[in-house]
Design an enzyme around this catalytic site. Structure first.
Site, short mmCIF file in Angstrom:
data_model
loop_
_atom_site.label_atom_id
_atom_site.label_comp_id
_atom_site.label_asym_id
_atom_site.label_seq_id
_atom_site.Cartn_x
_atom_site.Cartn_y
_atom_site.Cartn_z
N GLU A 245 0.88 -1.17 0.00
CA GLU A 245 0.00 0.00 0.00
C GLU A 245 0.92 1.21 0.00
O GLU A 245 1.49 1.56 1.03
CB GLU A 245 -0.88 0.01 1.26
CG GLU A 245 -1.83 -1.17 1.39
CD GLU A 245 -3.03 -1.08 0.46
OE1 GLU A 245 -3.17 -0.05 -0.23
OE2 GLU A 245 -3.80 -2.03 0.42
N CYS A 279 -2.42 9.49 2.50
CA CYS A 279 -2.11 8.82 1.23
C CYS A 279 -3.23 9.05 0.22
O CYS A 279 -2.98 9.19 -0.96
CB CYS A 279 -1.86 7.33 1.44
SG CYS A 279 -3.20 6.49 2.30
P1 NDP Z 1 8.23 5.08 4.56
O1 NDP Z 1 8.23 4.32 3.29
O2 NDP Z 1 9.35 6.00 4.84
O3 NDP Z 1 8.18 4.07 5.81
C1 NDP Z 1 7.15 3.10 5.96
C2 NDP Z 1 7.61 2.02 6.93
O4 NDP Z 1 8.66 1.26 6.33
C3 NDP Z 1 8.18 2.57 8.23
O5 NDP Z 1 7.82 1.72 9.30
C4 NDP Z 1 9.67 2.53 7.96
O6 NDP Z 1 10.44 2.51 9.13
C5 NDP Z 1 9.78 1.22 7.21
N1 NDP Z 1 11.00 1.08 6.42
C6 NDP Z 1 11.89 2.04 6.03
N2 NDP Z 1 12.89 1.48 5.27
C7 NDP Z 1 12.60 0.16 5.18
C8 NDP Z 1 13.22 -0.94 4.50
N3 NDP Z 1 14.34 -0.79 3.77
N4 NDP Z 1 12.66 -2.16 4.61
C9 NDP Z 1 11.49 -2.32 5.31
N5 NDP Z 1 10.86 -1.34 5.98
C10 NDP Z 1 11.40 -0.10 5.90
O7 NDP Z 1 6.82 5.84 4.62
P2 NDP Z 1 6.31 6.88 5.69
O8 NDP Z 1 6.33 6.25 7.04
O9 NDP Z 1 7.00 8.18 5.47
O10 NDP Z 1 4.77 7.01 5.28
C11 NDP Z 1 4.29 7.94 4.36
C12 NDP Z 1 4.00 7.23 3.04
O11 NDP Z 1 3.05 6.19 3.27
C13 NDP Z 1 3.37 8.15 2.02
O12 NDP Z 1 3.94 7.92 0.76
C14 NDP Z 1 1.91 7.71 2.01
O13 NDP Z 1 1.24 7.98 0.81
C15 NDP Z 1 2.04 6.24 2.27
N6 NDP Z 1 0.80 5.69 2.78
C16 NDP Z 1 0.07 4.85 2.00
C17 NDP Z 1 -1.13 4.37 2.44
C18 NDP Z 1 -1.92 3.42 1.61
O14 NDP Z 1 -2.81 2.77 2.15
N7 NDP Z 1 -1.68 3.26 0.32
C19 NDP Z 1 -1.69 4.75 3.73
C20 NDP Z 1 -0.84 5.62 4.50
C21 NDP Z 1 0.37 6.06 4.01
P3 NDP Z 1 10.98 3.90 9.73
O15 NDP Z 1 9.77 4.81 9.86
O16 NDP Z 1 11.51 3.47 11.02
O17 NDP Z 1 11.97 4.41 8.73
#
Ligand code: NDP
Length: 499
Positions: A245, A279
């Site tokens: 997502e 999102c």
């Molecule tokens: P990120 O992609 O930065 O992070 C998402 C999660 O992935 C966090 O828990 C992060 O940890 C973790 N993460 C980071 N690097 C890795 C890796 N290499 N491998 C596995 N996990 C990893 O997104 P954001 O948290 O900034 O969220 C915002 C984004 O989410 C926006 O683009 C938004 O549109 C999207 N979103 C989509 C939704 C949907 O349903 N389609 C709903 C809500 C949001 P850490 O934070 O510790 O870096």
């Protein structure tokens, strides 16, 4: 006394993750950072828990999940307050988010048996001598990686459905919202104390990466498109299935026969709720030329009345690094000839961004093509609804969207290249637990919510059972040439005509 840190920047100190409020820097909680070995250990414990949880059966899992739902409902204001302290979002927004999450826990608990249970499937004439059975079995252990912007609703959209389907879950919350993640897990442990069916592992991105490589049976990821690609690449090493997502750039179309007051009110909320860090937030509007100017006047008037601040309508930008992205998108739009009719470059006043409405922005501008994730909105003029659809569909994302209008609105909704669309409203699909939620293109694939969301966390298991001798023995070396020619005749008879 509560410690105060640099606002919004999570600190890792001596193996401890310190979560902070993005507006004030007040500490929201401290959590041990998991090592890769801790993640593997959590998944191993989850595997035993998963067997126990699956064996409980639908009725007992439903009972436990409904008790969990009741606890979440009783504590809705505590959970919303925690989300406010970690993300800075207005408490009212956090209440709405949590209410929607609770509805999904309820629906998943009540519908898992109907969607996933063992059932007879009709046989076809070709193999009428066999009975067919289908059931959806749990994967085992599901890793759920969540973002910070909706730290209750987004992870629960996967967690509740995965649990209802009979899986154990290891959840990695965003480093910005560990306290909310911990609270979900602690509440669940009150109703399922026997085994660690739902666990949490804290840390930065590397902990999420470790979860992808930890022998989980499926990964459900919600976050940015860039990270989604890394998650998919990591999971590819072990052919671990993924649900992605990812981000969005959702458009609203305002047709000539739209109720402009209703459209403007919905647009303002869709664009600016959670400070635009949604999102499925509305980031672009395509308004038909006959109503464009009146629509712009209405949104500017309404957006100008929004309050900004710690207890305002628009809270802080949770992730300080996003402020640069928002500033860059505004500057780029103006450099390319767009106009700010509200806000503009001065609207970026860390940690806040004041509502900004841009018009006449070229379609190749960053503010039209890339996810901005701030309280900014582009409103562009189009000739008619057909041109609006073409422009709305011209980006790489395809998550949600909205159409305001009467005569053609439903038709336009179906033509949008997105996973979800609301007609004469915004974002409504996310709270509709009977409908699937997910995107296309750069917005990812797979579905949470609804029947599809339950099946996403289960494997289809097919069983055929012979109930009579085969009149035409296809699957044996002992078939005779005469039987093979009867097969040929029968196939021609059954399928040889075009209708
Ligand atoms: P990120 O992609 O930065 O992070 C998402 C999660 O992935 C966090 O828990 C992060 O940890 C973790 N993460 C980071 N690097 C890795 C890796 N290499 N491998 C596995 N996990 C990893 O997104 P954001 O948290 O900034 O969220 C915002 C984004 O989410 C926006 O683009 C938004 O549109 C999207 N979103 C989509 C939704 C949907 O349903 N389609 C709903 C809500 C949001 P850490 O934070 O510790 O870096």
């Amino acid at each position: 006394m509560t410690a105060v840190h640099t606002p919004g920047v999570p600190v890792v100190n001596d193996g401890v993750l310190i979560s902070t409020n993005p507006a004030t820097g007040a500490e929201a909680g401290r959590f041990p950072v998991a090592t890769a070995a801790d993640v593997v250990e959590a998944v191993a414990a989850a595997r035993t828990a998963a067997r126990w949880w699956a064996d409980l059966g639908y009725a007992e899992r439903r009972r436990r999940l409904l008790r969990w739902r009741a606890l979440l409902a009783q504590r809705i204001t505590d959970l919303a307050d925690l989300a406010h302290r970690e993300t800075g979002k207005p408490v009212a927004d956090a209440v709405v988010e949590t209410a929607s999450a609770i509805e999904h826990v309820d629906w998943a608990a009540r519908n898992a048996r109907r969607v996933l249970r063992l059932r007879r499937v009709r046989s076809r004439l070709a193999l009428a001598e066999f009975a067919a059975h289908l059931e959806y079995q749990p994967y085992g252990v599901v890793g759920v990686i969540g973002p910070w912007n909706y730290p209750v609703l987004t992870p629960l959209g996967s967690i509740a459905y995965a649990l209802a389907a009979g899986n154990a879950v290891v959840h990695k919350p965003s480093e910005y919202t560990p306290a909310v993640g911990q609270s979900l897990v602690d509440t669940f442990a009150e109703v399922v104390p026997e085994y660690p069916v739902l666990q949490v592992v804290h840390g930065l991105g590397d902990v999420g990466a470790a979860l992808c490589r930890s022998d989980v049976d499926k990964v459900a990821f919600t976050g940015s498109t860039a990270t989604a690609k890394k998650v998919m690449a990591a999971c590819a090493e072990s052919l671990t299935p993924v649900l992605l997502e990812a981000g969005g750039k959702d458009a609203m179309i305002v047709d000539a026969d739209a109720d402009l007051d209703a459209a403007a009110e919905a647009c303002i909320w869709g664009a600016f709720t959670n400070a635009g860090q949604t999102c499925i937030g509305i980031e672009r509007v395509y308004a038909v030329e006959t109503v464009h100017d009146a629509f712009v006047a209405k949104v500017v008037e309404k957006a100008g009345r929004l309050t900004v601040g710690e207890s305002g309508d628009i809270g802080p930008i949770t992730m300080p690094s996003q402020l640069d992205v928002i500033r860059r998108h505004i500057d780029d739009a103006l450099d390319r000839g767009g106009r700010a009719v509200l806000g503009g470059p001065d609207a970026v006043r860390p940690p806040y961004v004041h509502p900004t409405i841009l018009v006449e922005v070229p379609e190749d501008a960053l503010a039209v093509r890339e996810e901005t994730f701030g309280p900014t909105l582009v409103v562009n003029r189009v000739r008619d609804a057909d041109e609006a659809v073409t422009r709305a569909n011209a980006v790489s994302y395809g998550l949600g969207g909205s159409v305001f209008g009467r005569r053609r609105a439903i038709d336009v909704a179906h033509r949008l290249r997105t996973g979800m669309t609301s007609v004469n409203s915004v974002l409504a699909f996310v709270g509709m637990s009977t409908l699937p939620f997910g995107g296309v293109g750069d917005s990812g694939f797979g579905r949470i919510h609804g029947d599809d969301g339950l099946r996403e966390f289960a494997r289809a298991k097919a069983v055929t059972r012979r109930r009579a001798r085969s009149p035409l023995p296809l699957m044996t070396f002992e078939r005779t040439p005469a039987q093979v020619s009867r097969i040929v005749k029968t196939i021609k008879l059954m399928y040889g005509r075009p209708r």
